[in-house]
Write an enzyme that holds these catalytic residues in place. Structure first.
Site, short mmCIF file in Angstrom:
data_model
loop_
_atom_site.label_atom_id
_atom_site.label_comp_id
_atom_site.label_asym_id
_atom_site.label_seq_id
_atom_site.Cartn_x
_atom_site.Cartn_y
_atom_site.Cartn_z
N THR A 88 1.81 9.31 -3.97
CA THR A 88 1.91 8.25 -2.97
C THR A 88 2.73 8.71 -1.76
OG1 THR A 88 3.67 7.32 -4.34
CG2 THR A 88 1.51 6.34 -4.55
N GLN A 107 1.42 8.49 2.01
CA GLN A 107 2.20 7.83 3.06
C GLN A 107 2.39 8.74 4.27
OE1 GLN A 107 2.62 4.69 3.36
NE2 GLN A 107 4.65 4.18 2.64
N GLY A 127 0.84 -1.19 0.00
CA GLY A 127 0.00 0.00 0.00
C GLY A 127 0.87 1.24 0.00
N THR A 128 2.17 0.98 -0.03
CA THR A 128 3.18 2.01 0.08
C THR A 128 3.29 2.85 -1.19
OG1 THR A 128 4.69 0.29 -0.61
CG2 THR A 128 4.56 0.73 1.73
N GLY A 155 13.18 6.93 2.08
CA GLY A 155 11.82 6.40 2.19
C GLY A 155 10.93 7.27 3.05
N VAL A 156 9.61 7.14 2.87
CA VAL A 156 8.68 7.99 3.60
C VAL A 156 7.65 7.18 4.40
CG1 VAL A 156 8.90 9.89 1.97
CG2 VAL A 156 7.12 8.18 1.61
N GLY A 157 7.84 5.88 4.49
CA GLY A 157 6.81 5.04 5.13
C GLY A 157 6.65 5.29 6.61
N GLU A 158 7.71 5.71 7.28
CA GLU A 158 7.65 5.75 8.73
C GLU A 158 7.72 7.14 9.35
OE1 GLU A 158 9.56 1.66 10.12
OE2 GLU A 158 9.95 2.27 8.07
#
Lengths: 728, 152
Positions: free
Chosen positions: A609, A613, A469-470, A678-681
């Site tokens: 996205t 996120q 879903g990232t 990355g930007v997920g967290e």
């Protein structure tokens, strides 16, 4: 249909969105195969002890039942790899290995039947006799063991004694659960002695490694598919017990077997974020400059992975507290408390989300004590290098995040005093905190293939990594579209399959930073090969024409990224998050009414996205702050509310307008060729302390225990009115 | 035999009487767009329409739906032409992992029918009316934007 090629950093439509809005995207539990049998699990009803016996007779006689697996008949399984970065399981022993029970809900049997209804019914007929043993499920109620890893610099104790201003506070976080909406599911089947598994996993190659070891197969004879994963947030890294058992049953029955966890089983048997108790001691000058920071954490671990074991998972809270702010004296110690619970695992920003709750909360208290603006205090302690290693950040723009975030939020209008903004019966408050997450990158390979198809070119981009879903599908398509000047419609992305080029676990916000440069490297190779067929250097690059001149129908290249080896510089993302809350003192209710987050995440690859996120991370932070806690009954060792009516997730009504933005033109080119992190967290980090800071600003009470529930706020208000605030 | 009308098509199914509507759709009719999240009516991922109203299909027995019109996400589009909500979900990026998406869209489609068109529908009211549909990815602001886009 647009035929322009998107550029890195632009807004593309999510390329897998159409399959998701039409219900066509196939997740693991959607897989149906001829002869599919269905599994149901039986969890232990004691939290510690032994299984004395399992009476499976009634279950076996029930309609449609094909097999009942217990530790007595499970058959051999090889040792499982663990802790070597090469596949991980939650439990160190294979499932149903023996009669020992370490937590309530541990799988003690699995029933396989023709239908899910028959399996569920038969599972209720399995009669397990136990010899219970004493157990403990409360982190405040058990002995701790100190970990050897105790980072320090300077002389913290001396600085704490000598400083003009000190603060000594304890912040706590409960057990929280990643709780993806898609429960864990696996469909296993054997094809000519090869194992094929459709799984809900962040890491198809990790699954492959574990399953290969368990069944004594070479890895290439285990194939794992995870083209779509319904969220994960850390919960789907470990290869779970039901995956292995489904494969055991499928081999025994010579039929495909589907095992899907119930949400109660997810919340009980899938490792959560560990509970923490964090004591923060600060020493500072009167102008707010930090002199010393001592961070003492207790977090829980599992009992069956003893503390003496090499890999007790612990919530790594001090990773962020040691590096973020300039502070000459620092010390962190970490105690782990073994509890009779499923082994804790990862949850979005493990360590950062919890460590910043304590550190940023303490800083807010220090700012109040010194009558300083919380943002001014952050600026005073800003560090342009990793404060612990001393390495300068390769690309660091935190000050701009503070500045732009404050501007968008209107922070300059904030009155320092609590209870300064009234809105009817409620109080408004404004709070802020710093967000940060490390730049992670791991070895990855991405192949890009160009095919001549019906008069035009089609690109296929492939790697084994999973899109949870990232936005991986879209991000890779954008990189290739940008590099080869192709419209998105001419690009197919294949993900989540062990047969595709190797890719690391989707975790630690690493996948974009790992795969985007690899995809671009593959495109660079393709360009070089095909441009050689141009007739003149200024001839435009028509890949279809150039392929045809080369006499090829197809051309493929594989690009790779290696691990980070940067001894000279540090790589981190940063951000500033500003929050407005509305506090109703009579009800104890806290509502988040506005959030602004501005981030430095390097070069954004796909804006659509990325924005989603970051918003999603902030929503996670609202849940962490206000709602989420898994409470275990000390008498029985089970969660008192192992479902989504009890484990509260943020709903539509809990989430206000969220304004996120990022800095443009700040690529971290020392990190990778695109300059992306990355930007997920990072989105979750800082949110909970910013909310608590806003609550204090609204109403003048300090809450240090998550989640900030109405009962806690009411108790704190009653306490504050009984004891007028002491003079500073 | 259980007779179900789903997306305008009639089906006769030999079902265990314990079979939920959700399992009938997913396991017996191959319509896997509706998802089994919690299986307890707490997450909304299984939302479908029964006689035009939104229903949690995990809490409905298939056998009780005879003579009713069931519609799933697979029946929402008109052929290749997506429903305006489906388009708006794509344009507003109102999804991430996609697991809750069918439920969100079916819920939103029913919501639009529940409120008279003339009546004003505030953001707060949409949020409240959509709060039975959880999205762990946190796409809520974008889902709201998508519903707004179709409503106005």
């Amino acid at each position: 249909m647009s035929t322009t090629s998107p550029r890195i950093g632009g807004f593309a439509d999510r390329i897998d969105a159409r399959s998701k809005v039409t219900g066509q995207a196939r997740y693991a539990a959607d897989v149906v195969l001829p002869g599919l049998a269905h599994a149901a699990l039986v969890g232990s009803t004691i939290a510690s002890g032994r299984v004395l016996g399992v009476d499976t007779a009634r279950a076996e006689q029930a309609g449609g039942v094909l097999l009942v697996l217990t530790h007595l008949n499970r058959g051999p399984l090889g040792d499982l790899p663990n802790g070597d970065g090469d596949g991980l399981t939650a439990d160190p022993r294979p499932p149903l290995a023996d009669d020992r029970v370490h937590y309530r809900g541990q799988i003690v049997a699995m029933v396989v039947a023709e239908s899910p209804e028959e399996a569920a019914h038969a599972a209720s007929l399995v009669d397990v006799r136990y010899e219970p043993a004493p157990f403990v499920v409360d982190i405040d109620d058990a002995d701790a063991t100190r970990l050897a890893d105790a980072p320090r610099r300077g002389d913290c104790a001396a600085a704490l004694r000598a400083a003009p201003v000190t603060l000594d506070v304890v912040y706590s976080t409960p057990i929280q659960h990643p709780c993806p909406l898609e429960p864990h599911a696996a469909v296993a089947h054997w094809v000519d002695h090869d194992l094929v598994v459709h799984d809900t996993t962040q890491w198809v190659r990790g699954d492959q490694a574990v399953l290969a070891r368990a069944f004594g197969l070479p890895r290439e004879r285990v194939r794992v598919h995870a083209p779509f994963v319904g969220g994960s947030f850390g919960a789907k890294v470990f290869t779970a017990a039901h995956v292995l058992l489904a494969a055991v049953a499928a081999r025994r029955l010579q039929r495909p077997v589907k095992a899907v966890l119930r949400s109660s089983e997810v919340l009980t048997a899938v490792g959560p974020r560990a509970a923490t108790r964090q004591r923060i001691q600060l020493a500072a000058e009167r102008d707010g400059r930090l002199l010393a920071l001592r961070h003492h954490t207790r977090s829980h671990c599992a009992t069956d992975r003893g503390v003496a074991d090499l890999d007790p998972f612990y919530e790594p809270t001090s990773g962020v507290t040691r590096m973020l702010y300039a502070c000459p004296h620092y010390e962190a110690v970490h105690d782990v408390v073994p509890l009779h619970l499923a082994k804790p695992g990862w949850m979005r920003a493990p360590g950062e989300a919890t460590g910043l709750w304590a550190l940023e909360g303490a800083l807010d208290e220090l700012a109040c004590a010194l009558h300083l603006d919380p943002l001014a205090l952050r600026l005073r302690n800003h560090s342009s290098r990793d404060a612990h290693t001393g390495k300068p950040h390769a690309s660091e723009h935190l000050r701009e995040c503070y500045e732009q975030g404050a501007e968008r939020f209107g922070w300059a209008r904030r009155d320092l005093r609590p209870r300064s903004m009234r809105d009817g019966d409620a109080w408004l408050g404004w709070g802020m905190a710093t967000a940060t997450y490390p730049g992670n990158r791991d070895p990855a390979s991405v192949s890009v293939r160009l095919d001549r198809e019906r008069g035009r070119i089609h690109a296929t981009v492939s790697t084994a990594g999973a899109d949870l879903g990232t936005g991986m599908y879209t991000m890779l398509a954008v990189v290739v579209a940008d590099a080869l000047d192709l419209p998105l419609e001419w690009i197919t992305v294949e993900l989540g399959d062990t047969r595709l080029p190797p890719c690391p676990v989707t975790g630690g916000s690493n996948l974009t930073a790992s795969t985007a440069p690899a995809a671009r490297a593959a495109c660079v190779q393709l360009r070089r090969r095909l441009l050689a067929f141009r007739r003149a250097p200024d001839e435009s690059a028509d890949w279809h024409e150039l392929l045809s001149r080369a006499g090829l129908d197809q051309v493929e290249a594989v690009g790779t990224t290696d691990a980070v080896h940067d001894d000279a510089r540090a790589h981190h993302s940063f951000g500033a998050v500003f929050v407005e809350v509305r506090v109703a003192p009579e009800l104890g209710r806290i509502r988040v009414t506005r959030v602004v987050g501005v981030y430095d995440v390097g070069q954004v690859v796909d804006a659509t996205t990325t924005r989603s996120q970051l918003i999603g991370g902030i929503v996670f932070g609202i849940g962490q702050a206000l709602l989420e806690q898994l409470v275990h009954d000390p008498m029985h060792g089970l969660p008192v509310h192992a479902d989504l009516a009890g484990y509260l997730l943020p709903t539509h009504a809990d989430v206000p307008e969220i304004d996120v933005d990022w800095l443009e033109d700040v690529p971290d080119l020392a990190f990778n060729t695109i300059g992306c992190r990355g930007v997920g967290e990072i989105g979750i980090t800082g949110v909970a302390p910013a909310i608590a800071s806003a609550v204090h600003h609204a109403i003048g009470v300090r809450l240090r225990d998550l989640p900030l529930t109405p009962d806690r706020l009411l108790a704190a208000l009653a306490d504050a009115s009984a004891r007028p605030e002491r003079a500073k | 035999m259980v007779r179900l009308t789903v997306n305008g098509e009639r089906h006769e199914l030999d079902l265990d009487p314990r079979t939920t509507l959700l399992d009938a759709l997913r396991d017996h009719l191959g319509l896997t767009g509706a998802k089994k999240g919690c299986d307890h009516g707490q997450c909304g991922a299984c939302t479908v329409h029964v006689d035009g109203r939104r229903v949690l299909s995990c809490l409905a027995l298939a056998v009780a739906q005879q003579g009713r019109e069931v519609m799933t996400i697979e029946g929402l589009a008109l052929g290749v032409h997506l429903h305006p909500l489906q388009l708006a979900f794509i344009e507003c990026d109102a999804l991430q992992c996609g697991f809750c998406t069918a439920g969100q869209i079916m819920s939103a489609a029913a919501l639009l029918g529940e409120v008279e068109h003339r009546r004003e529908l505030s953001d707060a009211s949409i949020r409240e009316r959509m709060s039975g549909n959880l999205c762990r990815c946190g796409a809520y602001p974008n889902i709201l934007a998508a519903i707004r886009r179709v409503r106005t």
